[in-house]
Design a protein around this motif. Structure first.
Motif, PDB file in Angstrom:
ATOM      1  N   ALA A  72       0.811  -1.221   0.000  1.00 21.92           N
ATOM      2  CA  ALA A  72       0.000   0.000   0.000  1.00 21.92           C
ATOM      3  C   ALA A  72       0.843   1.270   0.000  1.00 21.92           C
ATOM      4  N   GLY A  73       2.164   1.144   0.083  1.00 17.05           N
ATOM      5  CA  GLY A  73       3.023   2.324   0.154  1.00 17.05           C
ATOM      6  C   GLY A  73       3.012   3.140  -1.130  1.00 17.05           C
ATOM      7  N   ARG A  74       3.350   4.411  -0.981  1.00 14.50           N
ATOM      8  CA  ARG A  74       3.375   5.331  -2.107  1.00 14.50           C
ATOM      9  C   ARG A  74       4.796   5.485  -2.614  1.00 14.50           C
ATOM     10  N   ILE A  75       4.983   5.436  -3.933  1.00 19.14           N
ATOM     11  CA  ILE A  75       6.298   5.623  -4.542  1.00 19.14           C
ATOM     12  C   ILE A  75       6.302   6.965  -5.268  1.00 19.14           C
ATOM     13  N   VAL A  76       7.276   7.809  -4.901  1.00 18.59           N
ATOM     14  CA  VAL A  76       7.418   9.139  -5.474  1.00 18.59           C
ATOM     15  C   VAL A  76       8.751   9.208  -6.205  1.00 18.59           C
ATOM     16  N   THR A  77       8.770   9.810  -7.379  1.00 21.97           N
ATOM     17  CA  THR A  77      10.019  10.028  -8.108  1.00 21.97           C
ATOM     18  C   THR A  77      10.264  11.514  -8.246  1.00 21.97           C
ATOM     19  N   THR A  78      11.529  11.917  -8.096  1.00 14.54           N
ATOM     20  CA  THR A  78      11.869  13.326  -8.200  1.00 14.54           C
ATOM     21  C   THR A  78      13.344  13.492  -8.540  1.00 14.54           C
ATOM     22  N   SER A  79      13.657  14.590  -9.212  1.00 16.72           N
ATOM     23  CA  SER A  79      15.052  14.972  -9.439  1.00 16.72           C
ATOM     24  C   SER A  79      15.498  16.039  -8.440  1.00 16.72           C
ATOM     25  N   ASP A  80      14.622  16.415  -7.530  1.00 22.51           N
ATOM     26  CA  ASP A  80      14.908  17.435  -6.514  1.00 22.51           C
ATOM     27  C   ASP A  80      15.382  16.736  -5.242  1.00 22.51           C
ATOM     28  N   LEU A  81      16.679  16.760  -5.017  1.00 22.99           N
ATOM     29  CA  LEU A  81      17.253  16.058  -3.860  1.00 22.99           C
ATOM     30  C   LEU A  81      16.683  16.567  -2.546  1.00 22.99           C
ATOM     31  N   ASP A  82      16.618  17.877  -2.374  1.00 28.00           N
ATOM     32  CA  ASP A  82      16.151  18.431  -1.100  1.00 28.00           C
ATOM     33  C   ASP A  82      14.716  18.026  -0.801  1.00 28.00           C
ATOM     34  N   ALA A  83      13.872  18.046  -1.823  1.00 27.80           N
ATOM     35  CA  ALA A  83      12.492  17.603  -1.615  1.00 27.80           C
ATOM     36  C   ALA A  83      12.447  16.112  -1.324  1.00 27.80           C
ATOM     37  N   GLY A  84      13.308  15.358  -1.973  1.00 26.98           N
ATOM     38  CA  GLY A  84      13.296  13.909  -1.801  1.00 26.98           C
ATOM     39  C   GLY A  84      13.714  13.459  -0.414  1.00 26.98           C
ATOM     40  N   VAL A  85      14.669  14.146   0.194  1.00 25.14           N
ATOM     41  CA  VAL A  85      15.156  13.723   1.513  1.00 25.14           C
ATOM     42  C   VAL A  85      14.405  14.399   2.653  1.00 25.14           C
ATOM     43  N   ASP A  86      13.562  15.373   2.347  1.00 27.56           N
ATOM     44  CA  ASP A  86      12.834  16.098   3.392  1.00 27.56           C
ATOM     45  C   ASP A  86      11.979  15.138   4.213  1.00 27.56           C
ATOM     46  N   GLY A  87      12.265  15.056   5.514  1.00 27.32           N
ATOM     47  CA  GLY A  87      11.489  14.215   6.411  1.00 27.32           C
ATOM     48  C   GLY A  87      11.767  12.735   6.312  1.00 27.32           C
ATOM     49  N   ALA A  88      12.781  12.343   5.566  1.00 23.16           N
ATOM     50  CA  ALA A  88      13.085  10.919   5.429  1.00 23.16           C
ATOM     51  C   ALA A  88      13.658  10.368   6.731  1.00 23.16           C
ATOM     52  N   ASP A  89      13.230   9.172   7.091  1.00 22.05           N
ATOM     53  CA  ASP A  89      13.778   8.492   8.271  1.00 22.05           C
ATOM     54  C   ASP A  89      15.116   7.828   7.965  1.00 22.05           C
ATOM     55  N   ALA A  90      15.276   7.389   6.726  1.00 20.12           N
ATOM     56  CA  ALA A  90      16.537   6.784   6.297  1.00 20.12           C
ATOM     57  C   ALA A  90      16.738   7.111   4.829  1.00 20.12           C
ATOM     58  N   VAL A  91      18.004   7.298   4.445  1.00 16.34           N
ATOM     59  CA  VAL A  91      18.367   7.605   3.061  1.00 16.34           C
ATOM     60  C   VAL A  91      19.398   6.583   2.614  1.00 16.34           C
ATOM     61  N   LEU A  92      19.092   5.891   1.535  1.00 15.51           N
ATOM     62  CA  LEU A  92      19.998   4.901   0.964  1.00 15.51           C
ATOM     63  C   LEU A  92      20.735   5.525  -0.212  1.00 15.51           C
ATOM     64  N   LEU A  93      22.044   5.410  -0.219  1.00 14.38           N
ATOM     65  CA  LEU A  93      22.874   5.980  -1.283  1.00 14.38           C
ATOM     66  C   LEU A  93      23.366   4.873  -2.194  1.00 14.38           C
ATOM     67  N   GLN A  94      23.044   4.976  -3.493  1.00 15.63           N
ATOM     68  CA  GLN A  94      23.513   3.985  -4.465  1.00 15.63           C
ATOM     69  C   GLN A  94      23.833   4.699  -5.786  1.00 15.63           C
ATOM     70  N   LEU A  95      24.687   5.711  -5.680  1.00 19.86           N
ATOM     71  CA  LEU A  95      24.964   6.526  -6.858  1.00 19.86           C
ATOM     72  C   LEU A  95      26.301   6.155  -7.505  1.00 19.86           C
ATOM     73  N   ARG A  96      26.437   6.535  -8.762  1.00 19.97           N
ATOM     74  CA  ARG A  96      27.671   6.298  -9.509  1.00 19.97           C
ATOM     75  C   ARG A  96      28.021   7.587 -10.236  1.00 19.97           C
TER      76      ARG A  96
END
Length: 421
Positions: free
Chosen positions: A59-83
């Motif tokens: 039932a979870g909601r999936i959001v996509t964004t290119s705005d990093l600040d909006a994406g991490v706002d209020g996040a409990d955990a952030v997973l980094l998998q960048l190249r």
């Protein structure tokens, strides 16, 4: 619970999404945000992610964004998998070191240093923005080189844990050979990221029976094939090295192989093109079988387990993570980052005691730790001399003429990513 994946447009991501969907009782994610500057990839991956959730009734909601600040706002955990630099930079990392007769690899040797120099400043910027958004958020780093990147994060005071899938891969492999549940297999996993050995395999927990001698005796050939090292070597060592140790124990053989076959980067780039084509199919609502060849096996299970433990919702009591040494390996500084079994909870990981490490392994760990110190210094402060010192310190390089040439090559191939160059 809100989780954010930075690098959410990666072709890895559906593996992670599948784990979140299957293991929703362990980690009840209400909002999952995928952040990536590549909007075209993000649209394809995000569409498949939503279909996977829908198919599995999440039932979870999936959001996509290119705005990093909006994406991490209020996040409990952030997973980094960048190249940073994408597969094109990886292709370079795997090729130009071979000109000197040195390993060309994305996390080890000169290529690994290049990746660290590109990556550390970007990750630290992301982490500062996460801290501004939520100072209590945990950062889970899956971005290579995990040991160096995690140390950079911890040195800057971030709530961070490094994660690699090597240990969980061994756990699953050994469980299958032993005919037991993976949860019953407790690894004596010790070393640095991509420089580890399984010195024990215990059943039932840290105090259980050590069945590693049985494993090597009955299944040594299969294990040797997996790590691509000779069975007699494993018998003499009495441990199971990770397959990354092949770069050290069979360096010249590996260099010869790498010079005569397509790079792994080229293989992955072709695979990614096909995966992205598949992700665009609106009828696809599960991770495709091809994804298993992409790498990162069991990443989702490891990530879910770790995030759940850090956020207080469950997870396995013991997990292999990258975290501060704090005396666990007495021959290393307390602020070195090691990869070991730890008890993980909301206050973070606490490494379990490790038996005295054989000098054969401890010497290499100490050497590579010294290289990682110098690599991080070069990543943070820049400068040709710092790059040279790190390369000269690396046990797979070590000769001043090689270090001079590789320094020039590294800078030339990565100038656009190095602010100081």
């Amino acid at each position: 619970m809100k989780l954010t994946v930075v690098g959410g447009g990666s072709t890895y991501t559906p593996e992670l999404i599948d784990g979140f969907a299957r293991l929703r009782d362990t980690l009840p994610v209400e909002e999952l945000v995928l952040v990536d500057p590549a909007a075209d990839r993000l649209e394809l991956v995000g569409g498949l992610a939503r279909r996977i959730f829908a198919r599995q009734g999440h039932a979870g909601r999936i959001v996509t964004t290119s705005d990093l600040d909006a994406g991490v706002d209020g996040a409990d955990a952030v997973l980094l998998q960048l190249r940073v630099g994408g597969q094109a930079a990886r292709q370079q990392d795997e090729t130009w070191p071979l000109e000197c007769g040195c390993i060309g690899q994305e996390t080890t040797g000169a290529g690994g240093l290049a990746k660290a120099l590109r990556t550390v400043p970007v990750v630290l910027d992301i982490a500062e923005r996460v801290r501004r958004a939520n100072p209590r958020a945990w950062i889970v780093d899956f971005t290579n080189p995990v040991g160096i990147v995690t140390r950079a994060l911890l040195q800057a005071g971030h709530r961070a844990v490094g994660l690699c899938n090597v240990a969980i891969g061994f756990q699953r492999k050994f469980a299958g050979l032993l005919g037991v549940s993976p949860a019953d297999v407790h690894l004596g996993h010790v070393g640095l990221n991509h420089l580890t050995w399984e010195t024990e395999v215990r059943l039932g927990g840290p105090e259980g029976e050590n069945v590693l001698p049985k494993l090597l005796g009955e299944h040594g050939d299969a294990i040797a094939d997996d790590v691509r090292l000779p069975r007699p070597l494993l018998d003499r060592l009495g441990v199971v090295p990770s397959y990354y140790l092949r770069y050290f124990y069979a360096h010249d053989e590996v260099v010869s192989e790498l010079r005569t076959k397509p790079s792994r980067a080229a293989e992955v780039a072709a695979m990614e093109r096909e995966l992205l084509r598949m992700y665009g199919d609106p009828s696809l609502d599960e991770k495709p079988a091809l994804l298993a060849k992409r790498g990162g096996a069991y990443y989702s299970e490891a990530a879910v387990d770790l995030a759940a433990a850090l956020l207080g919702g469950g997870g396995s009591p013991y997990q292999v993570v990258n975290t501060l040494n704090r005396g666990t390996l007495p021959f290393l500084p307390d602020d070195a980052v090691i990869e070991v079994q730890a008890a993980v909870g909301p206050s973070g990981p606490a490494p379990l005691p490790v038996p005295d490490l054989d000098p054969l392994f401890a010497g290499l760990v100490a050497n590579v730790t010294a290289y990682e110190d110098l690599a991080l210094e070069a990543a943070l402060r820049g400068g040709r001399d710092r790059v040279f010192r790190a390369l000269l310190a690396h046990p797979l390089i070590g000769q001043h003429a090689y270090a001079e040439t590789l320094t020039d090559q590294l800078i030339a191939h990565n100038r656009e990513h190095l602010a100081w160059a």
